[in-house]
Every structure is written in C-alpha cells, then in structure tokens.
Design a protein around this motif. Structure first.
Motif, PDB file in Angstrom:
ATOM      1  N   ASN A 162       0.831  -1.195   0.000  1.00 59.00           N
ATOM      2  CA  ASN A 162       0.000   0.000   0.000  1.00 59.00           C
ATOM      3  C   ASN A 162       0.867   1.246   0.000  1.00 59.00           C
ATOM      4  N   VAL A 292      -5.331   9.084   1.842  1.00 59.60           N
ATOM      5  CA  VAL A 292      -5.665   9.498   3.211  1.00 59.60           C
ATOM      6  C   VAL A 292      -4.565   8.973   4.135  1.00 59.60           C
ATOM      7  N   SER A 293      -4.124   9.811   5.065  1.00 57.32           N
ATOM      8  CA  SER A 293      -2.979   9.447   5.904  1.00 57.32           C
ATOM      9  C   SER A 293      -3.202   8.133   6.652  1.00 57.32           C
ATOM     10  N   GLU A 294      -4.450   7.861   7.037  1.00 60.12           N
ATOM     11  CA  GLU A 294      -4.734   6.622   7.782  1.00 60.12           C
ATOM     12  C   GLU A 294      -4.477   5.370   6.949  1.00 60.12           C
ATOM     13  N   THR A 295      -4.490   5.498   5.614  1.00 63.71           N
ATOM     14  CA  THR A 295      -4.297   4.326   4.759  1.00 63.71           C
ATOM     15  C   THR A 295      -2.834   4.107   4.398  1.00 63.71           C
ATOM     16  N   SER A 297       0.739   2.725   4.578  1.00 61.29           N
ATOM     17  CA  SER A 297       1.247   1.518   5.230  1.00 61.29           C
ATOM     18  C   SER A 297       2.361   1.852   6.214  1.00 61.29           C
ATOM     19  N   GLU A 298       3.125   2.910   5.926  1.00 61.66           N
ATOM     20  CA  GLU A 298       4.173   3.338   6.850  1.00 61.66           C
ATOM     21  C   GLU A 298       4.679   4.723   6.462  1.00 61.66           C
ATOM     22  N   THR A 316       5.511  11.757  14.548  1.00 62.16           N
ATOM     23  CA  THR A 316       4.625  10.858  15.293  1.00 62.16           C
ATOM     24  C   THR A 316       3.286  11.524  15.578  1.00 62.16           C
ATOM     25  N   PHE A 319       1.106  11.917  12.248  1.00 56.20           N
ATOM     26  CA  PHE A 319       0.470  10.731  11.675  1.00 56.20           C
ATOM     27  C   PHE A 319      -0.170   9.812  12.709  1.00 56.20           C
ATOM     28  N   GLY A 320       0.030  10.114  13.989  1.00 55.42           N
ATOM     29  CA  GLY A 320      -0.561   9.282  15.025  1.00 55.42           C
ATOM     30  C   GLY A 320       0.049   7.906  15.099  1.00 55.42           C
ATOM     31  N   ARG A 321       1.306   7.782  14.694  1.00 54.54           N
ATOM     32  CA  ARG A 321       2.013   6.499  14.753  1.00 54.54           C
ATOM     33  C   ARG A 321       3.507   6.764  14.713  1.00 54.54           C
TER      34      ARG A 321
END
Length: 566
Positions: A162, A292-295, A297-298, A316, A319-321
């Motif tokens: 992705n 969309v940022s949530e999709t 993969s990294e 971090t 992107f919430g990760r």
C-alpha cells in the motif's frame, strides 16, 4: 561504468550496483560521506570535502558550504581570490566523488545517476546536470531524492505494498513523496517539498538560542568567523541532544572559552516555526495523491536531520504512529541512486523492477482571461501538465484567439504554481500563424509531452488549417546526442493520443451509447450519467482516473445487461 550519486547540501555520497546489491563507495579517507564543502588553502590550492569543511569555522572567507541552495541562480560565491558559481562548486564535489569511485572500482567512471530534491525546478535541475558534465560525467538521469530513498527501501520487497510516505529532511532541503509498490512497479504518486528547509536551519536556530546566553558577544553577533564557530558548535550540540538532555554548547572565541547548556525543551520551542513548516508539504503530497494518511502503510524517515528527536516527535504527532527508521538516513538516497544506475545499465538482477516518477512542478502557458465586465487580464497561467502527474505524460488543451483578425497565437511556456506567469519559471516561447477571423473563432490545440529526463515537447495545431508548430525544450548546454534525442522523442510520440481516441476507452463509450439506445426510463438516465462521468474523466486526461471510472462504467453496464456480457 555508471554510479549513483547523492549530491547533498551538507554531505554527498557515491554508490554502485554490483553483484546484485547497492554498495557505498568510501572516499580517500575511508568515509562513505564526503562533506559538500569547497575551500582554498593558504597556498591557493582548492580543497574539497573534509579538508575544506574543517577550515570552515576558522577560515570562513576561504570556504563554501551549502551552495546547493544557490544552484540554478546567477549568484557568484567568492572564495579567497576565486569566484565560483554554485554549479562550479557542485562540479568540484562531483569530480572528487568520481575520482574516489574510480580509485575504489579500479576502472573509469563515465556516467552517473545524480539525485536532486523533488521540488527542484527546471533551472536547478539543468544546473545540476551541467555540474555533472563539468565534472566529466554523462548524467544518465536526475532522480528525485525521495524516489531514490523509496528504491532503497523497496528494492527487497517485490510484493505489492500500500502507499507509503517518504519523509526526507536533509541538511538543506525537505522532500515528501507518496510511493506505492505493485506488480514490480515502484510508482511515485505525489511529491512536495521545501528547498529552503533542512538541518542547517535548525543549526542557525540553535546558534541564535545560545547566543542569547553570551551577552559579551552581542555586539559582534554578525562577525562571519564567530557565526561559523557558533554554527559548528550548534551542529555538535544538536547531535548531542539526539542522545542526551541537556547538551553542551561550547566553542572558543579569541582564546576565550564559551559554554552553556541547552535543553531539548528550549531547542524544540525555538525551532517551533521550522517544525510547523514540515506540515504543509506533507498535506500537499497527500492531497495531490488522493491518499488518506490513515491508509498509509508506513512513514519512512530519510535524511540526517530526521535523527532529531523533535522531528521524530513531530512526525509521530502528525500521523498518530511511530515512523519507520529502518533505512539508514544518510545512505538511503545514494543507495537508491545506485539501484537506478543498475536499472539504467539493465542489470539482470533488476529486470523485475520498474520505476515511475512524477512531474514536480506544473507546466503550462500564458493566456488572457476576461472578467465579468469584459476586461482583459493577460499573463494568466494556464496549466497543461499538473504537478504530480506520472511521467512520461502527454496532455492537450484547446485555446482560442482573443483579438479580431489575429494573425498568430503565441504561447510562453512556464513551470510553476503561481497564477501570474511572472512568478513562474519561463522555459521558452512558441507561436503558430492563424487565419484572420473574429475573436474566439479560431482554436489552437496545445499539447505538452514530458519525459523523466526533463525533455519537453510543445506541439501547436490549428485544426482549421492543419498548421502545426513544435518546440523542443532541453538544456542547450547539455544537449543529448541526436540518437538519444530521437529515441526519447519517439517514446513520447507514442503518448500523443487523446484518451478518448484510445481503443479501450472508445469501446466502452460505444458500448454505453448502445446501451443508452437499448434501455428506457431510469436505466437510460443512469447510463447517460455514466457517459457524462466517463467523458469528464477523459477530458481530465489522468490515466489512473480514467482507468478507475472506466472500470466503474463497465461494472455498471455488466449489471444492467446481465451475465451475457460477463
């Protein structure tokens, strides 16, 4: 032999693809990173790399660094008695890398893939290419830095993946790219960036922060030697803050030691405006790619400045990760350039890999618009190939005359994003004669065809007369040989078909038209809306968009007509 070169703002590196892998080449002192610094010794000899960088703090008038930021401009840089252009200085660094590679490989190096920031404009790219030629290299391709990093990251992952985001913050520039891997293709979906944002700017912020602790130096804050001393101290302090808090900011000026402690919290607060500037290119790349940022993969970190904890925390939060820091931030771009060099050399180990890239800036022409009161507004930019279009690409737009009995239509060719063409980069001019008619009666089709090496063909056609004119834009000082130019133009010629004339698209339109005649009522209305949507997609001329809408139309028609057509 062809090599890959990361020509960086702070450091540069050279790598080669051999024995099925990309390998970094050490310089004459055994380091794989060569400082992008040029200096002149007290005896007048030209110094390149670490020898020049070590003298920057003590001999700022005899040393040049960060000249990549001026490449593509008319600015001249004085080093002692010598006057250099930024591309001359870049050529000296490239020549040193070439010599190191030849010494390590034991054979001549005559060609290179050289990386550039994704957001370099046409002038900056051409200047980089000329620097390579001055250094004695045939520049096989200019490769966007985040694209190179994506190659280094994805080379061992042949399976579909992705979209992921490459976050590349180097010494002097910031780039973001959205990349997707599918069926052996590494496709760049969108790129954005800031050519005036990098680790050097964070050093300046840290130097200014520390200067406030030394009131005795306030009156000489702009002394060039002091400034370089403090920049060197800032870089050491910034690196120390990566592993500890607080960190010492220390240097010696006129025999007197100066030292203060800088906390990570103070540095982060002072660097807040720089951190805020990281957000806009990220949003632009996501918006342009439709991802969309949530999709994602990294999020892959590249570039030495991404080592800063404050940058990693910012990413971090954004992107919430947690981002992926598995790729070596200083080596990834050079290794990716070596992969591309292997692709250019058609290495058998890379046969299954293909790479696509995008147009970094919008390409278009100057036009005249009329407001609601009928007043003319000239010099308005009309995009033809939008930024982040996958290349090679060909697009056509129709324009009409604006004056009665106009005898010719002239287009200025521009690159940029501004509405007023004066704020964009002018690439050339082309005109075509037209028959005298009332304003708006004569139309001119203007087609742009653009390839990955920066070759731009502009074709003008007057349908009423059949008259055509063509302009081919490439770097005159670095013109490809006739055979290479012919091959590149032949490849573009195959793209010069409007999507509505493509056989697959024409077949779907014909099928939809037949279905419209066959059905009645709501089904007929529905088919009419499908035809309108598909025709709109064809006019947008975006292959990905067209393929998506065509599949949707075919699925809807299959559902209407039943299994007979499945």
């Amino acid at each position: 032999m062809i090599v890959g070169i990361d020509l960086g703002t702070t450091n540069s590196a050279v790598a080669v693809w051999r024995d099925g892998e990309a390998t970094l080449i050490p310089n004459s002192i055994g380091d794989v990173l060569t400082p992008s610094a040029v200096g002149v010794s007290d005896e007048g000899a030209v110094l390149v790399g670490m020898a020049a960088r070590e003298r920057r703090a003590t001999h700022p008038a005899l040393t040049a660094t960060a000249f990549k930021r001026q490449i593509g401009t008319q600015q001249k840089l004085q080093i002692g008695q010598h006057l250099f252009s930024p591309e001359d200085l870049s050529a000296l660094v490239l020549r040193a890398l070439k010599a190191d590679a030849e010494e390590w490989l034991g054979e001549p190096v005559d060609s290179a893939v050289i990386t550039v920031p994704a957001y370099f404009n046409d002038r900056q790219r051409k200047a980089t290419r000329r620097a390579g030629e001055i250094a004695g290299l045939k520049v096989e391709r200019l490769l966007n830095e985040p694209t190179a990093a994506a190659l280094a990251h994805g080379i061992h992952e042949k399976e579909d993946k992705n979209p992921f985001l490459v976050f590349d913050l180097g010494g002097g520039t910031f780039d973001v790219s959205i990349v997707e891997i599918f069926e052996g293709i590494i496709e760049v979906r969108a790129s954005a960036g800031d050519n005036r944002l990098g680790g050097e700017d964070f050093n300046d912020v840290l130097a200014d922060l520390a200067l406030g602790q030394f009131p005795a130096l306030a009156g000489i804050a702009h002394d060039s030697r002091l400034r370089e001393m403090m920049r060197a101290a800032a870089e050491r302090c910034r690196r120390a803050l990566t592993t500890g808090d607080p960190a010492a900011f220390s240097f010696v000026w006129e025999g007197q030691p100066f030292e203060t402690a800088v906390t990570a919290a103070d540095f982060e607060a002072a660097a807040g405006p720089l951190v805020a500037r990281l957000r806009d290119p990220v949003l632009r790349s996501l918006r342009d790619s439709g991802v969309v940022s949530e999709t994602l993969s990294e999020v892959v970190l590249v570039g030495g400045a991404t080592r800063m904890p404050l940058v990693r925390r910012a990413v971090t939060r954004m992107f919430g990760r947690f981002p992926d820091a598995s790729v070596h931030p200083d080596h990834a771009v050079a290794l990716g350039a070596a992969v591309q060099a292997g692709l250019r050399a058609r290495d058998a180990a890379l046969n299954e890999i293909r790479l696509t890239d995008v147009c970094p800036f919008t390409l278009g022409v100057d036009t005249t618009e009329f407001d609601s009161n009928g007043r003319m507004h000239p010099d308005v930019f009309a995009p033809i190939i939008e930024r982040n279009t996958v290349i090679p690409a060909s697009r056509v737009h129709a324009f009409s005359t604006v004056h009665d009995n106009q005898k010719a239509v002239q287009f200025g060719i521009y690159q940029g994003e501004a509405r007023n063409v004066a704020s964009n980069v002018k690439l050339g001019t082309v005109s075509v004669p037209v028959p005298p008619r009332p304003a708006g009666r004569i139309h001119v089709d203007c087609r742009f065809s653009y390839d990955t090496s920066g070759l731009l063909e502009v074709d003008l056609t007057v349908p009423e007369t059949g008259m055509t004119k063509q302009l081919v834009i490439h770097d005159d000082e670095d013109a490809p040989d006739e055979a290479e130019l012919a091959a590149r133009r032949a490849a573009l010629a195959g793209l010069k078909v409007h999507p509505r004339d493509d056989a697959a698209n024409a077949a779907v339109l014909a099928r939809a038209a037949r279905c419209y005649e066959f059905f009645l009522g709501e089904r007929r209305d529905h088919i009419g809306q499908l035809i309108l949507a598909f025709e709109a997609a064809l006019e947008r001329q975006d292959p990905r968009d067209i393929a998506h809408v065509r599949r949707e139309v075919e699925e809807r028609l299959n559902a209407l007509e039943g299994e007979r057509f499945l």
